[in-house]
Enzyme design. Structure first.
Site, short mmCIF file in Angstrom:
data_model
loop_
_atom_site.label_atom_id
_atom_site.label_comp_id
_atom_site.label_asym_id
_atom_site.label_seq_id
_atom_site.Cartn_x
_atom_site.Cartn_y
_atom_site.Cartn_z
N LYS A 93 0.83 -1.21 0.00
CA LYS A 93 0.00 0.00 0.00
C LYS A 93 0.86 1.25 0.00
CE LYS A 93 -1.89 1.81 3.95
NZ LYS A 93 -1.62 3.26 4.03
N ASN A 94 1.84 1.29 0.91
CA ASN A 94 2.60 2.54 1.05
C ASN A 94 3.60 2.77 -0.08
OD1 ASN A 94 1.17 3.07 3.32
ND2 ASN A 94 2.83 2.68 4.77
N ARG B 42 -4.76 10.53 4.32
CA ARG B 42 -3.70 11.54 4.47
C ARG B 42 -2.71 11.54 3.33
NH1 ARG B 42 -1.45 14.11 8.68
NH2 ARG B 42 0.60 13.59 7.90
N CYS C 257 -6.46 13.66 13.19
CA CYS C 257 -6.09 12.31 12.82
C CYS C 257 -6.17 11.41 14.03
CB CYS C 257 -4.68 12.30 12.27
SG CYS C 257 -4.08 10.65 12.06
N ARG D 292 0.24 14.54 13.64
CA ARG D 292 0.67 14.31 12.26
C ARG D 292 0.60 15.57 11.39
NH1 ARG D 292 -1.53 8.71 10.04
NH2 ARG D 292 0.36 8.77 8.83
N ASP E 159 3.98 0.69 12.15
CA ASP E 159 2.83 0.01 11.56
C ASP E 159 2.72 -1.46 11.98
OD1 ASP E 159 2.00 2.31 10.33
OD2 ASP E 159 2.66 1.75 8.32
N VAL F 20 7.14 6.92 17.27
CA VAL F 20 6.90 7.62 16.00
C VAL F 20 5.63 8.47 16.08
CG1 VAL F 20 6.56 7.36 13.50
CG2 VAL F 20 8.16 5.85 14.70
N ARG G 230 -8.81 -0.48 4.02
CA ARG G 230 -7.91 0.53 3.47
C ARG G 230 -6.54 -0.08 3.17
NH1 ARG G 230 -6.63 4.74 7.00
NH2 ARG G 230 -5.47 5.38 5.18
#
Ligand code: UD1
Length: 430
Positions: A22-23, A93, A117, A122, A306, A328, A398
Site C-alpha cells: 500500500k505505502n 492523508r 487524525c 501528524r 505500523d 513515531v 484501506r
C-alpha cells in the site's frame, strides 16, 4: 457496513500470497502526474486507499484504468485541475503526496490540510517547508495549502524529523527542478526506495535511495515506464504474527524478507522458528505459546510503528511481561482499550504500554479505530476463546487485501457479515 466475525483458537497452517505494498503504490500512482506519458503498474493491491487515490487522480483529469490482473495504466496528459479537495484528503492523508508532483509539473497546487487524525497530530509542516526550500511560494488559506512556483530550484534540505511521505513529496518535486537537490535525514523505508526506482525508470536521476541522504539531479521532463510494486512488508508482518499468535505454521509467498529484519528478529525472540528464501518466509511456532518481547518503534530500519499494534496483540497472550514504546506517533494505542475488552492485561504509561501476558483471551464485540489497530484486533480474535466481532471494518479494507479470505484459506474461522444500518464515520488515518 461490514463486520468481521471470528471464532478463535485454531492454529493457522498453509501458504499466503502477499499483495503489493500500500505505502509503495500510493506515491507511485501519484508520480504519474510527473509525466505526460503512460505509467503502467503491476502487482497493485486491491485496497480502498488505491481506489481513493485513483478517484483523486481521475478528478484531476487523469485517464486511469485497471485490468483483471490488477495492472493499472495511467495517463495524466489531460490533467486540468491542480486541487485536492478536503472530502478526499480527510479520508486518506497520503493525498498530500500530490502537492510536490502538481507543483513541479504545473507550477501550482491546492491541497487540503489533512485535518485531525486518529493516531496523533501528524502535521505536514515538513512537506510545506520542503516545497518552500525548492523555491515555491506557499500559503495556507481556508484550510488549503496553496503553492505556486515558476520552476522549482534544487536546494539542500535537512528534514527536522524523518518523514516518509515528506521525503517522497520533496523527492518527486525535485525530479523536475532546475539543478541538484540534496535531502538529508531522508526516510530510508523500502517504499521510498521503490518510489525512487520507479522515478529513475521514468528518467529521473536519484541516487542514495535507502540511505539517509538522497541526491536528485533535476531533469526537464520524465517519460513513461512499467513498474512492479514492492510486496507489502506490513501485510507480511501481520500474517507472521497471525501464525505466531495461534501457535501455527505459515509460509508467506511473493514477499521480501530483506525488508523485515527488525520484525523477523523480534519473532525469533518470541520463540518462532523462521526460515527464508529470496521471496518467501516461513514461520513455525510449533504449538508453543510465544515469549514476551519488548518493542520500541523507530523509522526504518528500526521496528515499524505500523507493526506495533500487531505485536501488542501477540504480547497479550505471551509468557511474561513486555514494554511497548511508541516513538513515531503519539496516541497510537487506541487498540489497547479494545484488547482489554478481550481480557488483556495492559497498562498505558505515557508513550509506553506495559503488557502482562495472560494464558487466554475471551471473544467480545470490538470496534476498529484505525488501520493497523484493526489488524491487531483480528489477530487477537484468532486466539480468543469464542466469538469476536470487529466492527468498522472499512479501516481494515484501506490496507489489507481480502484479509478474511486469506486467513480462512489457512484455517481461521473468520467471515465478513454485512449490516445495512450502520454508517461509517470518516477519519484520516495511517
Ligand atoms: C507513513 C506511512 C504510515 C507509517 C508512517 C511511519 C504512508 C502512506 N504512510 O506515514 O503507514 O505509519 O509513515 O512509518 O506511507 N511529521 C512532522 N511533520 C511533517 C511530517 C511528519 O512532524 O510534516 C512527524 C509525524 O507527526 C510523525 C513522524 O514525523 O511523528 C513520522 O511521520 P511520517 O513518516 O511523515 O508519516 P506518514 O508519511 O504520514
Amino acid at each position: 457496513m461490514a463486520i468481521i466475525q471470528i471464532n478463535g483458537g485454531r492454529p493457522l497452517a498453509g501458504d499466503v500470497q502477499i499483495s503489493g505494498a500500500k505505502n509503495a503504490v500510493l506515491p507511485i500512482l501519484v508520480a504519474s502526474l510527473l509525466t505526460e506519458d503512460d505509467l503502467q503498474l503491476n502487482n497493485v493491491p486491491h485496497l480502498q486507499d488505491v481506489t481513493t487515490t485513483m478517484a483523486l487522480l481521475a478528478q484531476l483529469g487523469a485517464d486511469i484504468g485497471m485490468d483483471e490482473h490488477m495492472r493499472i495504466l495511467i495517463n495524466t496528459r489531460q490533467v486540468h485541475s491542480q486541487a485536492a479537495p478536503y472530502e478526499l484528503v480527510r479520508t486518506m492523508r497520503a493525498s498530500i503526496l500530490v502537492l510536490g508532483p502538481l507543483l513541479a509539473r504545473f507550477g501550482r497546487a491546492e491541497v487540503s490540510l489533512p485535518g485531525g487524525c486518529a493516531i496523533g497530530a501528524r502535521p505536514v509542516d515538513l512537506h510545506i517547508k520542503g516545497m518552500q526550500a525548492l523555491g515555491a511560494e506557499v500559503e495556507v488559506k481556508s484550510g488549503y495549502i496553496v503553492a505556486r512556483a515558476k520552476r522549482l530550484r534544487g536546494a539542500r534540505i535537512v528534514m527536522d524529523t524523518v518523514t516518509v511521505t515528506g521525503t517522497e513529496n520533496v523527492m518527486m518535486a525535485a525530479t523536475l527542478a532546475q539543478g541538484t537537490t540534496v535531502i538529508e535525514n531522508a526516510a530510508q523505508e523500502p517504499e521510498v526506495v521503490d518510489l525512487a526506482r520507479c522515478l529513475n525508470s521514468m528518467g529521473a536521476q536519484i541516487s542514495g535511495e535507502g540511505t539517509d541522504t538522497l541526491e536528485i539531479q533535476g531533469v526537464d521532463s520524465l517519460h513513461g515506464a512499467t513498474h512492479d510494486v514492492l510486496p507489502d512488508r506490513i501485510e507480511t508482518g501481520t500474517y507472521l504474527v497471525a501464525a505466531a499468535i495461534t501457535g501455527g505454521k505459515l509460509r508467506l509467498q511473493r514477499t521480501r524478507p530483506d525488508t523485515l529484519d527488525a520484525v523477523l528478529s523480534k519473532l525469533q525472540d518470541s520463540g518462532a522458528h523462521i526460515s527464508t528464501g529470496a521471496d518467501w518466509i516461513q514461520v513455525d511456532m510449533a504449538g508453543r505459546r510465544p515469549a514476551a518481547v519488548d518493542i520500541t518503534t523507530a523509522p526504518y530500519p528500526g521496528f515499524p510503528t505500523d507493526m506495533q499494534a500487531q505485536f501488542t496483540a501477540l504480547n497479550c497472550i505471551a509468557e511474561g511481561t513486555s514494554v511497548i514504546s511508541e516513538r513515531v506517533f503519539e496516541n497510537r494505542f487506541m487498540h489497547v482499550l479494545e484488547l482489554q475488552r478481550l481480557g488483556a492485561d495492559i497498562q498505558l504509561r505515557g508513550g509506553n504500554a506495559i503488557v502482562k501476558g495472560v494464558a487466554k483471551l475471551s471473544g467480545a464485540p470490538l470496534m476498529a479505530t484505525d488501520l493497523r489497530a484493526s489488524a491487531s484486533l483480528v489477530l487477537a480474535g484468532l486466539i480468543a476463546e469464542g466469538e469476536t466481532r470487529v466492527d468498522r471494518v472499512y479501516h481494515i479494507d484501506r490496507g489489507y487485501e481480502n484479509i478474511e479470505e486469506k486467513l480462512s484459506g489457512v484455517g481461521a474461522d473468520i467471515r465478513r457479515l454485512t449490516s445495512s444500518f450502520r454508517q461509517p464515520t470518516s477519519a484520516a488515518v495511517a
